[in-house]
Design a protein around this motif. Structure first.
Motif, PDB file in Angstrom:
ATOM      1  N   ILE A 194     -39.661  56.141 126.752  1.00  0.00           N
ATOM      2  CA  ILE A 194     -38.143  55.941 126.670  1.00  0.00           C
ATOM      3  C   ILE A 194     -38.315  54.406 127.391  1.00  0.00           C
ATOM      4  O   ILE A 194     -37.468  53.498 126.902  1.00  0.00           O
ATOM      5  N   GLU A 195     -38.981  53.708 128.648  1.00  0.00           N
ATOM      6  CA  GLU A 195     -38.382  52.826 129.413  1.00  0.00           C
ATOM      7  C   GLU A 195     -39.533  51.544 128.669  1.00  0.00           C
ATOM      8  O   GLU A 195     -38.517  50.397 128.427  1.00  0.00           O
ATOM      9  N   GLU A 196     -39.999  52.037 127.500  1.00  0.00           N
ATOM     10  CA  GLU A 196     -40.278  51.219 126.522  1.00  0.00           C
ATOM     11  C   GLU A 196     -39.443  50.461 125.426  1.00  0.00           C
ATOM     12  O   GLU A 196     -40.488  49.698 124.492  1.00  0.00           O
ATOM     13  N   GLY A 197     -38.810  51.767 125.274  1.00  0.00           N
ATOM     14  CA  GLY A 197     -37.597  51.208 124.514  1.00  0.00           C
ATOM     15  C   GLY A 197     -38.731  52.403 122.882  1.00  0.00           C
ATOM     16  O   GLY A 197     -38.085  51.245 121.484  1.00  0.00           O
ATOM     17  N   ARG A 198     -40.088  52.945 123.075  1.00  0.00           N
ATOM     18  CA  ARG A 198     -40.416  53.593 122.137  1.00  0.00           C
ATOM     19  C   ARG A 198     -39.598  54.751 121.295  1.00  0.00           C
ATOM     20  O   ARG A 198     -39.716  54.838 119.750  1.00  0.00           O
ATOM     21  N   LEU A 199     -38.513  55.120 122.445  1.00  0.00           N
ATOM     22  CA  LEU A 199     -37.496  55.845 121.439  1.00  0.00           C
ATOM     23  C   LEU A 199     -36.068  55.294 121.135  1.00  0.00           C
ATOM     24  O   LEU A 199     -35.369  56.627 120.547  1.00  0.00           O
ATOM     25  N   GLY A 200     -35.674  54.451 121.229  1.00  0.00           N
ATOM     26  CA  GLY A 200     -34.835  53.383 120.832  1.00  0.00           C
ATOM     27  C   GLY A 200     -33.652  54.232 121.625  1.00  0.00           C
ATOM     28  O   GLY A 200     -33.859  54.103 123.060  1.00  0.00           O
TER      29      GLY A 200
ATOM     30  N   HIS B  55     -31.838  62.206 135.743  1.00  0.00           N
ATOM     31  CA  HIS B  55     -32.064  61.477 136.125  1.00  0.00           C
ATOM     32  C   HIS B  55     -32.378  60.681 135.966  1.00  0.00           C
ATOM     33  O   HIS B  55     -32.603  59.618 136.021  1.00  0.00           O
ATOM     34  N   TYR B  56     -33.681  60.829 136.359  1.00  0.00           N
ATOM     35  CA  TYR B  56     -35.013  60.363 136.038  1.00  0.00           C
ATOM     36  C   TYR B  56     -35.772  59.788 134.911  1.00  0.00           C
ATOM     37  O   TYR B  56     -36.213  58.792 134.780  1.00  0.00           O
ATOM     38  N   LEU B  57     -34.446  61.200 134.034  1.00  0.00           N
ATOM     39  CA  LEU B  57     -34.955  60.414 132.098  1.00  0.00           C
ATOM     40  C   LEU B  57     -34.379  59.530 131.734  1.00  0.00           C
ATOM     41  O   LEU B  57     -34.412  58.365 130.931  1.00  0.00           O
TER      42      LEU B  57
END
Length: 386
Positions: free
Chosen positions: A145-151, A198-200
């Motif tokens: 998620i943080e790397e934007g790989r799920l958009g 919250h974490y994700l």
């Protein structure tokens, strides 16, 4: 400082899990501060003495106040029932002890805020027991998620399903009494789902929910421990004062939509803790019953290989994998606690606040209270209004 001296309040299900984690740390994470298991505390002196011997604690006591003035206690670990959290945590903070407290942080949002305020005023380290954050496969989901790989994230749907109280003859244990537990499936199981969201995903902005207590009266227990109990010889019963199941919808601050289900009445589900996240570029699915795996889908894959793939999160570069077993060898539930305490001890060593801290515990409590209020008022509740 190479050692952190620990006093622990609680000795049943969570007490065993925490003790096991402390004992594993020096073997698998030798560069961490070493936990010294000095004193274990519980109300039943005979039972806590037996637990202390079994778990490897040096001393035992039946009064948690005995821990406050001892110079050989740096950290107080609270895994007693929820109604004891506030008093112990505030007193321990005033005594200058670092804090680890099981979730939910308190019986109410107001109480959790008092606990956070006391810890911050005392300048101690404070951490809440959301151990599932420290599952390598979940940490991989966060990385994607943080790397934007799920958009852009559109959906977070989560469910925590158990069935251990489906039998109406199961006794009225403390987890089914509001004055001790605070709430039922919502606070016990839903709290973990809320924290993972919250974490994700990020902050939850508004919620609306519904709940049900399917079995209104239960036999009084002779004795109970963890998730088990023995029914008394009499026919006496008592009222169940918490929810057996709670479902709620949520809207996140970033625009994503969420669905949450927490129940102890899902027959056939022993402990199904799962979530699915859908984004513009892909999706992930996690099920704690297969905790070493993450199902991953990337929409940009070629059309002939589109679909979910199974990723085994047990090898480098996945989190913690270099500390445990050879490639492909799984870890279990107990390892999440070891990873959580590694984070806590690292924070103490580096003079920073660990995560999740009491602040995240308060944030979770805020959502729990908003859900309860939405059920009572039968309407959407803005989380920030509480």
């Amino acid at each position: 400082m190479n050692t952190v001296n620990i006093g622990m309040v609680g000795y049943k299900f969570m007490g065993k899990a925490h003790s096991n984690a402390y004992r594993a740390l020096p073997m698998f994470f030798p560069h961490s501060l070493k936990p010294s298991m000095n004193v274990i505390c519980g109300r039943n002196l005979e039972a806590v003495a037996a637990a202390g011997k079994q778990f490897g604690w040096k001393e035992h006591t039946s009064d948690w106040r005995d821990l406050l003035d001892r110079d050989d206690i740096d950290l107080i670990d609270i895994n007693a029932p929820s109604n004891a959290h506030k008093e112990i945590a505030i007193a321990a903070a005033k005594a200058g002890k670092h804090l680890y407290c099981e979730k939910p942080l308190a019986l109410s949002l107001a109480d959790s805020r008092e606990m956070l305020e006391a810890a911050e005023k005392a300048g101690v380290k404070h951490m809440v027991g959301f151990n599932y954050r420290f599952t390598p496969a979940i940490m991989l989901a966060k990385q994607l998620i943080e790397e934007g790989r799920l958009g852009d994230i559109y959906h977070f749907r989560a469910w925590f399903l158990q069935d251990w109280i489906v039998d109406p003859s199961f006794p009225l244990v403390w987890r089914l009494q509001q004055e001790i537990a605070g709430s039922g499936a919502l606070g016990d199981l839903g709290a973990h789902l809320i924290d993972l969201s919250h974490y994700l995903i990020g902050d939850i902005s508004e919620v609306i929910g519904m709940s049900e207590t399917f079995i209104k009266e239960r036999p009084l227990p002779d004795e109970s421990g963890g998730l088990s109990a023995i029914t008394g010889d009499t026919a006496a019963t008592g009222p169940v004062t918490v929810d057996d199941a709670t479902l709620f919808l949520a809207r996140f601050a970033n625009g994503a939509l969420g669905t949450f289900e927490a129940t102890r009445f899902a027959t056939g589900h022993r402990s199904t803790n799962s979530f699915e996240i859908n984004g513009s570029k892909g999706s992930v699915i996690f099920d704690f019953e297969r905790m070493n795996e993450l199902q991953v889908h990337f929409s940009e894959d070629e059309a002939d290989v589109q679909g979910f793939r199974r990723v085994l999160a047990t090898d480098p570069p996945h989190a913690y994998s270099d500390a445990w077993w050879p490639a492909g060898h799984p870890i279990g539930y107990e390892h999440t606690f070891t990873h959580a305490f590694l984070e806590l001890l690292d924070a103490i060593q580096k003079d920073r606040q660990p995560s999740p801290s009491f602040s995240e515990g308060v944030k979770c409590q805020q959502v729990l209270e908003a859900v309860e209020l939405s059920i009572k008022d039968r309407k959407w509740i803005q989380v920030s209004s509480l």
